[in-house]
Scaffold this active site. Structure first.
Site, PDB file in Angstrom:
ATOM      1  N   LYS A 120      -2.579   0.460  11.801  1.00  0.00           N
ATOM      2  CA  LYS A 120      -3.272   1.099  12.922  1.00  0.00           C
ATOM      3  C   LYS A 120      -4.732   0.667  12.936  1.00  0.00           C
ATOM      4  CE  LYS A 120      -0.392   5.241  12.458  1.00  0.00           C
ATOM      5  NZ  LYS A 120      -0.375   6.701  12.165  1.00  0.00           N
ATOM      6  N   PHE A 158      -7.124  -7.782   7.950  1.00  0.00           N
ATOM      7  CA  PHE A 158      -6.642  -8.912   7.148  1.00  0.00           C
ATOM      8  C   PHE A 158      -5.340  -9.486   7.688  1.00  0.00           C
ATOM      9  CE2 PHE A 158      -8.814  -5.848   4.333  1.00  0.00           C
ATOM     10  CZ  PHE A 158      -9.895  -6.622   3.948  1.00  0.00           C
ATOM     11  N   LYS A 182      -7.842   7.443  16.663  1.00  0.00           N
ATOM     12  CA  LYS A 182      -7.814   8.712  15.914  1.00  0.00           C
ATOM     13  C   LYS A 182      -8.463   8.560  14.543  1.00  0.00           C
ATOM     14  CE  LYS A 182      -4.347   7.648  12.892  1.00  0.00           C
ATOM     15  NZ  LYS A 182      -4.253   7.904  11.428  1.00  0.00           N
ATOM     16  N   GLY A 223       0.822  -1.211   0.000  1.00  0.00           N
ATOM     17  CA  GLY A 223       0.000   0.000   0.000  1.00  0.00           C
ATOM     18  C   GLY A 223       0.848   1.250   0.000  1.00  0.00           C
ATOM     19  N   SER A 224       0.209   2.391   0.206  1.00  0.00           N
ATOM     20  CA  SER A 224       0.922   3.661   0.113  1.00  0.00           C
ATOM     21  C   SER A 224       1.983   3.790   1.195  1.00  0.00           C
ATOM     22  CB  SER A 224      -0.067   4.827   0.183  1.00  0.00           C
ATOM     23  OG  SER A 224      -0.821   4.775   1.383  1.00  0.00           O
TER      24      SER A 224
END
Length: 472
Positions: free
Chosen positions: A246, A223, A331, A148-149
């Protein structure tokens, strides 16, 4: 003690005295190299030596001792004290005239600031000189689980730290693997950012993990368990895992510090949580960023710090794994609430009130779970909350904005190519709050909106209609 002095009770007199000390021709120095206890020497020819203030019957010191808040000897509950080393000068009768003296005031202020800055720079240099770099030197291979990013940004950052370092990214998508290996681009998330040539992508877990010195886990929380179970037989039991994920697992309410060792069937698997205000795109662009690594193993936290810290990435260490993880999870839910306020155009007042209330709710739950309050006000708490709630790059905030604008949640999620962890975490947060008997009205409202049991408009009315209570 000899020369001990207590401030007069009048705040105005205290202010005048401090201004008098500050405006003297002072020299800022420290009585030890570590800067734990700074003091200011007041020269005998200072302009206050011939002046007096009628409300004072005290003598005033020629040396002002300022104990550091970090010093173990600091009397945190006792009154502020002065220690006089020589015959002290009287106090200024009226500092207002001197405040208007212009050039002299500016010159003295600049001198104090310059000397303080020089001391800080010398202190910083001495720490950098003592800092160890052997972790990076002896690290030869790093594995990154997930493409991912943020996983990609972290892979690029680590690879840039040492050209000889092999960084293996374990991905699911063969096309993304090919784009990284052939063109050095992540075609899905960073098609315009060229990756270092020592970043290698693979779909083979054994190849990615074999011989790795560190493993960065960047798989979405929901996952993670099934994914880790599928590759557990390739994981060395001593391989340190640095979690970038997170959130809370929806059914079990587990954090990553619990998921990783349990999924790998190794309760002693070394673990570090990495968190803090950080967007992947800004890390890719090498913009100044600060994060925190948390581990119960202090040596491991220090090792992760050495591995990650660079000229544009500051890394602090913490032993409060629970605080860092729970703040990072909650958050995301608060960011959805902030986005809803933005999407409904409720204004800045309501945005500030909502985020402040949300911060309190996070603190209430985190401390009940054993977290340190200082963690919640630090980088992984308040720092990450501010970034996620107020900046448009936040995925969770974007979900909230679209919900507040009237869009359907399913349509929002189907149009996104990245996971907004706050959506799945919201229900787990409320279950956790019930377990620890903590009332969380804002985060509960978000969970009800996500479950389609409450509209954003109705949620606002219910929250505003809550009893008026004392702030805690």
């Amino acid at each position: 003690m000899d020369g001990e002095f207590h401030f007069p009770p009048d705040p105005l007199d205290i202010t005048r005295y401090l201004l008098a000390v500050f405006l003297c021709d002072t020299q800022l120095s420290y009585n030890n190299p570590s800067m734990e206890t700074p003091f200011m020497d007041l020269p005998s020819n200072n302009p206050f030596s011939t002046l007096n203030h009628p409300s004072f019957s005290h003598t005033y010191p020629s040396r002002l001792t300022i104990p550091s808040l970090s010093s173990p000897n600091y009397p945190t509950t006792s009154p502020l004290r002065f220690c006089a080393n020589t015959t002290p000068p009287p106090i200024l009768q009226d500092t207002d005239a001197l405040l208007d003296s212009g050039p002299e005031r500016t010159q003295n202020r600049r001198r104090v600031v310059r000397i303080a800055w020089e001391k800080l720079v010398r202190w910083s240099r001495s720490l950098r000189f003592k800092a160890k770099t052997d972790v990076l030197e002896r690290t030869n291979k790093v594995a990154v689980l997930g493409g991912g990013s943020f996983g990609t940004a972290m892979a690029a950052h680590i690879a840039g730290r040492k050209p000889q370092l092999e960084v293996n990214m374990l991905l699911r998508d063969p096309q993304v693997c090919q784009s990284i290996n052939d063109g050095h681009y992540n075609s899905k998330y960073f098609p315009k950012h060229k990756l270092p040539i020592n970043v290698i992508a693979t779909t083979d877990a054994k190849a990615a993990l074999l011989g790795a010195d560190f493993c960065f886990h960047a798989v979405p929380v929901q996952f993670s368990s099934s994914f880790l179970e599928s590759i557990a037989h390739h994981v060395d039991p001593h391989l340190p895992f640095i979690s970038l994920s997170k959130g809370l697992e929806l059914n079990s309410l587990r954090m990553m510090s619990q998921i990783i060792p349990q999924a790998l069937s190794n309760p002693r698997q070394p673990f570090v949580a990495l968190s803090g205000p950080s967007f992947a795109s800004e890390l890719m662009n090498k913009l100044p960023t600060a994060m925190v690594v948390a581990s119960k193993d202090k040596k491991l936290a220090n090792a992760a710090q050495q591995l990650l810290a660079s000229s544009y990435l500051r890394i602090s260490t913490s032993s409060d794994v629970t605080g860092v993880e729970i703040a990072g999870a909650l958050k995301n839910v608060l960011a959805i609430a902030a986005g809803i306020v933005e999407g409904m155009n409720l204004g800045n007042n309501s945005m500030a009130a909502l985020v402040a209330q949300g911060c309190s709710e996070i603190r209430w739950l985190a401390t009940k779970m054993g977290a340190k309050p200082t963690t919640i006000t630090g980088l992984s708490g308040t720092g990450d909350i501010m970034l996620t709630c107020f900046v448009n790059l936040s995925r969770n905030r974007t979900v909230g904005v679209r919900l507040g604008s009237g869009e359907n949640l399913d349509d929002i999620l189907s149009s996104m190519n990245q996971v907004a962890e706050g959506v799945s975490t919201a229900g787990a947060v409320i279950a956790l709050a019930q377990k620890y008997k903590v009332k969380m009205p804002v985060l509960t409202a978000v969970a009800r909106i996500i479950d389609n049991e409450l509209t954003p408009q109705k949620a606002v009315l219910e929250l505003m209609g809550l009893p008026q209570v004392e702030e805690v």
